[in-house]
Design a protein around this motif. Sequence first.
Motif, PDB file in Angstrom:
ATOM      1  N   ASN B  26      37.159  33.695  36.090  1.00 53.60           N
ATOM      2  CA  ASN B  26      38.086  34.010  37.179  1.00 53.60           C
ATOM      3  C   ASN B  26      39.502  34.182  36.664  1.00 53.60           C
ATOM      4  O   ASN B  26      40.217  35.096  37.079  1.00 53.60           O
ATOM      5  CB  ASN B  26      38.055  32.897  38.244  1.00 53.60           C
ATOM      6  CG  ASN B  26      36.746  32.916  39.005  1.00 53.60           C
ATOM      7  OD1 ASN B  26      36.060  33.939  39.035  1.00 53.60           O
ATOM      8  ND2 ASN B  26      36.382  31.789  39.597  1.00 53.60           N
ATOM      9  N   ASN B  27      39.915  33.293  35.757  1.00 52.46           N
ATOM     10  CA  ASN B  27      41.268  33.398  35.210  1.00 52.46           C
ATOM     11  C   ASN B  27      41.464  34.696  34.435  1.00 52.46           C
ATOM     12  O   ASN B  27      42.495  35.355  34.577  1.00 52.46           O
ATOM     13  CB  ASN B  27      41.556  32.214  34.271  1.00 52.46           C
ATOM     14  CG  ASN B  27      41.814  30.946  35.045  1.00 52.46           C
ATOM     15  OD1 ASN B  27      42.104  30.991  36.232  1.00 52.46           O
ATOM     16  ND2 ASN B  27      41.690  29.813  34.385  1.00 52.46           N
ATOM     17  N   SER B  30      41.722  37.558  36.892  1.00 52.02           N
ATOM     18  CA  SER B  30      43.000  37.667  37.604  1.00 52.02           C
ATOM     19  C   SER B  30      44.111  38.124  36.653  1.00 52.02           C
ATOM     20  O   SER B  30      44.970  38.918  37.028  1.00 52.02           O
ATOM     21  CB  SER B  30      43.370  36.355  38.304  1.00 52.02           C
ATOM     22  OG  SER B  30      43.653  35.376  37.363  1.00 52.02           O
ATOM     23  N   SER B  34      46.403  41.470  36.983  1.00 47.92           N
ATOM     24  CA  SER B  34      47.875  41.516  36.899  1.00 47.92           C
ATOM     25  C   SER B  34      48.311  42.568  35.886  1.00 47.92           C
ATOM     26  O   SER B  34      49.232  43.339  36.142  1.00 47.92           O
ATOM     27  CB  SER B  34      48.446  40.171  36.463  1.00 47.92           C
ATOM     28  OG  SER B  34      47.881  39.149  37.207  1.00 47.92           O
TER      29      SER B  34
END
Lengths: 197, 74
Positions: B26-27, B30, B34
Amino acid sequence: MLKFLYALLSNSERKTLTDEEVVSEYLRTQNNYYFEILYGRYSSKIFGKCLTILKEESLAQDATQDVMMKILLNLSKFGGKSKFSTWVYSITYNFCIDFIRKKKKDKSQYYEDVSQFEDVVDEIDDKELLEIELDRLKEIMDKIPPADKSILMMKYLDGMSIKEICVVINKTESAIKMQIKRAKLKFVKVHQKLYAA
Amino acid sequence: MEKNNFQKLEELNEAKFAESADAIKNNVSSRKGSWSLIGDLIELYVPRIFSTLIGSNESLTKNKVKELPLKDDL
């Protein structure tokens, strides 16, 4: 039913596509699906290597994230000169070594005074090194400097050739051979310090 | 098959990954999002900024040329 067929098809595609094909498809489409294939294939291996070198799970988790990002951002620079896995592992090893250098943790108590063991190293057989007890191997790997640990992992874990290690570390063949010899020397020295009784 | 405890050690380490795999994924997703947003913004606005700069520079040089005295005026 359609969903099931789609899942079945994508599963078989996941298995059949080579790394290089996945990379080129990802670069062409920027589709998250291809990123997930690469993530599935490499994330645990990257984590395993990071954990061996960095020794702490939380550091290994952060490093895995950073390495995955680095891989994604540099995918277009992968020229296919080496295997994709070699390229991925080179980023992983270099990242971990740089990380430790920055943190100045590269201070092993067994680092100095290795000259007296030079004669022992020639007697160390690769088979012996590969078959050393798991607990001992873990303990010894925890004690030797990260750069030596990495080069031993490249040779004995990833099965990289000297030429491939040259590409990863960016040194000449003779320098790599010397570095492997020194790494084995330190391995033996730590082994003797810990278990010679 | 040859015994290789280096591989076994890594397999043990890899097994610890399962606990944190989803969080890391997930990190990474994301952060990837970005970065692509930043990339899109750059792709969208940087050419515009350049064309605006070039446009304004061209109009400035035209004005300067106009301001130069003619040979008959001297």
